[in-house]
Each structure stands twice: as structure tokens, then as C-alpha cells.
Write a protein that holds these residues in place. Structure first.
Motif, mmCIF file in Angstrom:
data_model
loop_
_atom_site.group_PDB
_atom_site.id
_atom_site.type_symbol
_atom_site.label_atom_id
_atom_site.label_comp_id
_atom_site.label_asym_id
_atom_site.label_seq_id
_atom_site.Cartn_x
_atom_site.Cartn_y
_atom_site.Cartn_z
ATOM 1 N N GLU A 1 -2.526 -1.205 -4.411
ATOM 2 C CA GLU A 1 -2.039 -2.209 -3.466
ATOM 3 C C GLU A 1 -1.933 -1.637 -2.059
ATOM 4 O O GLU A 1 -2.287 -2.302 -1.071
ATOM 5 N N ILE A 2 -1.461 -0.398 -1.974
ATOM 6 C CA ILE A 2 -1.362 0.238 -0.655
ATOM 7 C C ILE A 2 -2.749 0.396 -0.044
ATOM 8 O O ILE A 2 -2.948 0.197 1.166
ATOM 9 N N LYS B 1 2.502 9.069 -3.944
ATOM 10 C CA LYS B 1 2.447 8.299 -5.193
ATOM 11 C C LYS B 1 1.460 8.914 -6.182
ATOM 12 O O LYS B 1 1.661 8.859 -7.403
ATOM 13 N N ASP C 1 0.579 0.628 -7.513
ATOM 14 C CA ASP C 1 1.091 0.674 -6.135
ATOM 15 C C ASP C 1 0.058 1.306 -5.206
ATOM 16 O O ASP C 1 -0.133 0.868 -4.067
ATOM 17 N N ARG D 1 2.221 1.926 -13.235
ATOM 18 C CA ARG D 1 2.831 1.150 -12.148
ATOM 19 C C ARG D 1 2.623 1.849 -10.799
ATOM 20 O O ARG D 1 2.343 1.199 -9.792
ATOM 21 N N GLN D 2 2.785 3.163 -10.796
ATOM 22 C CA GLN D 2 2.552 3.904 -9.556
ATOM 23 C C GLN D 2 1.088 3.812 -9.132
ATOM 24 O O GLN D 2 0.778 3.680 -7.937
ATOM 25 N N SER E 1 8.607 -0.962 4.062
ATOM 26 C CA SER E 1 7.619 0.024 3.645
ATOM 27 C C SER E 1 8.218 1.423 3.627
ATOM 28 O O SER E 1 7.930 2.231 2.732
ATOM 29 N N ASP F 1 10.306 1.965 0.450
ATOM 30 C CA ASP F 1 9.473 2.232 -0.717
ATOM 31 C C ASP F 1 8.894 3.641 -0.672
ATOM 32 O O ASP F 1 8.879 4.362 -1.671
#
Length: 350
Positions: free
Chosen positions: A204-205, A180, A201, A197-198, A231, A234
């Protein structure tokens, strides 16, 4: 002082009877026998010497035959130490000569047939009981040592499990974050919103990774198959790899679900890291047990599972599967790419 080193020394009190008899009928040979037998007994009880034990037996037998009467107690003392020192069961046979001398001494003093039998039986039992006690002590010591060793092995196995789980968790998570981050780097000049947005992510990861690591410390063993498949979808999408999923969506036993979840995690991590694949297929077949297959169309792995290319994740997965009595196969497919197959028997526990 342990029982084997001197716990039977108190049996030297039996010498009180020969000593009293010697006081009543004093003589140089009797006093010499008292001193010799008492010294040999105490030394043997302390040092556990087989040589002095043999000398004690000879001296006791000679004194019992020479003086009779209460001197047969010296045979009892010798029998006690013989049972305490001789560890292997054939050593019990050494009590037979002492028993025979006790019977002969009783016959010479004309104490009657029943008393003769009691004299021999008393000496034999006096040696047999300590031998049994010492065997019990040795067995208890061995059991305690075995318990300590089992505890040490259990700790080592738990450390290995924890390190393996931590590697699996962080290896997968960091791989996704790296992918990412590369996407963010590519999108940042042209599409700031998509890059943001990435980046979100990635944040969040990272938070999920912290949660999973904390859970791993308390014995967490996996998020389950459904969570790992989501997961994986994604992660593969972010890496630009097309996923084909064939999942019957049937409920699985918790142990099987957890193990297959780990298999998906490791297989997808391997695809993202090493395969340079464009497509990945995950197939689950459920019958008496369950069989999971992860295949990609990448370059494969030249060094095999044990090599550096595949890392430690698949090796740890193989250990888990084999420990559960399952089937594990991983390697380059004949048509190209890499294939991972995990078969789990019904009711398997990872």
C-alpha cells in the motif's frame, strides 16, 4: 543588419541637395567634398567607427562653411550619425559644435535671424532624436535579455523544487518501507499472518508513493499536516518508537498546513533513519503563526545539518522555511537527542 549597424544609412539621401548644387556649379573641391563626405558617412553608418565619425564631422563643418547653401545638410547627416553611435548621454554634447557650425553657416549666408535659429535647432534635433531612438533600442534589448534570464532562473528554480520534492517523497516512503520490510523479516519465521499484514502495508505504501510521485510531477507540494501526522504515527509505531503528539487540531492556512506537513515528514524520516530513539514528541503551538517541534531521545547527529548524517531533506526543508520568512532550527538538544523546530509566520507561503 541591425538598426545600430546601418539603419541610419538612408539619411545619405540628404547628399542629393549638395550633389545637385555641385552639378549646377561644378568644381573640383565640391566634387571631392561630395565623394569624401558620402564615403565617410556610409562607412561610419556601417562600421560604427568613432574615428570616421570625427572625420565626417570635420569634413561636414568645413564643407558647410566653405560652400554654404544646401551643404548644411551634411551637418544634419553628421548629427544623425552622432546621435546613433554615441551611446552615453554626455555624448549628446558632441552635437553642440555641429549646431554652432550650422548657425555660423546660416549667418554667413544672411538668411535672417529666425532661419538662423531654425538651422541650428534642426541640426541639434536631427542628432537628438536618433540618440533617443537608440537608447530605446538598447533598453528593449536589455529587457529582452533580462526576461530570458528570468525565465532561465525560473526553470532552474522549478527543477530544484521538483528534485527536492521528489527526494522528500521518496526518502520518507523508502525509509518506511525499509522499516516494515525488517519487521516482515523478523515476523516471517514465527508469525506469518502478522508478516503478511506488514507486507500488505508495504504494498500500500508503494502504491501511495507512486501516486505522490505522479502528483509531484504536476506541482504537488504536500499532503497536509493531518495526513503527515497520521503517516508519522504509523511509521514510528512500525519502527518501535513511541510517539507523543500535542496537536491543538486548529485549522491552519493552506500554505502553513502544507509547509508544516513537509516539516513532519522530514523530521520523522530523520528520527527513523538516524536517531536510534525510543520516543519521539511532536508538539504544535498555534498563535499568530505556528511553531512545530519534533524531538527524540536518540543519539543525536554529530555532523549537523550540513553533514552527511542529516541528508538533504532537512537542508531542503530549511530552504522552504526561510523562503517563507519562517524560523528553522535543528540540532542536538542539551538533554540529549535531536530537536527540530519550525516556526511559520501567519500567512506564510512556502
Amino acid at each position: 543588419m541591425t538598426p545600430r549597424q546601418g539603419g541610419f544609412a538612408f539619411w545619405a539621401l540628404l547628399m542629393a541637395f549638395p550633389i545637385l548644387e555641385t552639378v549646377v556649379r561644378p568644381s573640383v573641391p565640391r566634387w571631392a567634398a561630395v565623394v569624401a563626405i558620402l564615403a565617410l558617412y556610409l562607412w561610419t553608418a556601417r562600421r560604427q567607427s568613432h574615428l570616421t565619425l570625427a572625420l565626417l564631422g570635420v569634413a561636414s563643418a568645413a564643407a558647410a562653411l566653405a560652400f554654404g547653401g544646401s551643404w548644411t545638410f551634411t551637418l544634419t547627416m553628421s548629427a544623425v550619425l552622432t546621435g546613433a553611435i554615441v551611446r552615453r548621454w554626455p555624448g549628446v554634447a558632441l552635437l553642440l559644435p555641429l549646431t554652432a557650425v550650422a548657425i555660423l553657416a546660416a549667418i554667413r549666408t544672411d538668411v535672417g535671424g529666425l532661419n538662423v535659429a531654425f538651422s541650428g535647432w534642426g541640426v541639434f534635433v536631427a542628432g537628438l532624436v536618433p540618440w533617443i531612438i537608440v537608447q530605446l533600442w538598447d533598453t528593449i534589448a536589455e529587457l529582452q535579455a533580462t526576461r530570458k534570464e528570468l525565465a532561465r532562473v525560473a526553470v532552474s528554480e522549478e527543477r530544484l523544487r521538483f528534485s527536492r520534492d521528489l527526494h522528500d517523497l521518496l526518502g520518507h516512503t523508502l525509509s518506511v518501507m525499509v522499516v516494515k520490510a525488517e519487521v516482515v523479516r523478523r515476523l516471517a519465521p514465527s508469525d506469518g499472518a502478522a508478516a503478511a499484514r506488514q507486507a500488505a502495508d508495504i504494498e500500500e505504501i508503494g502504491r501511495q508513493a507512486l501516486t505522490q510521485v505522479r502528483a509531484a510531477v504536476t506541482g504537488y507540494r504536500g499532503r497536509g499536516l493531518a495526513a503527515e501526522l497520521a503517516s508519522a504515527r504509523d511509521a514510528l509505531t512500525a519502527a518501535g518508537i513511541e510517539l507523543t503528539l500535542r496537536d491543538p487540531e486548529r485549522p491552519l492556512p493552506p500554505e502553513t498546513d502544507a509547509l508544516l506537513g513537509w516539516a513532519v515528514r522530514e523530521g520523522v524520516t530523520n528520527v527513523i533513519r538516524h536517531s536510534t530513539a525510543r520516543t519521539c514528541a511532536i508538539t504544535l503551538v498555534v498563535g499568530d503563526g505556528a511553531e512545530l517541534t519534533i524531538a527524540d531521545d536518540g543519539a543525536g547527529i554529530g555532523t549537523g545539518i550540513s553533514g552527511t548524517a542529516s541528508g538533504n531533506g532537512l537542508g531542503g526543508l530549511r530552504e522552504r522555511v526561510e523562503a517563507a520568512g519562517g524560523r528553522f532550527a535543528a540540532g542536538n538538544a542539551p538533554a540529549g537527542g535531536f530537536r527540530l523546530t519550525v516556526g511559520v509566520p501567519e500567512g506564510a507561503t512556502p
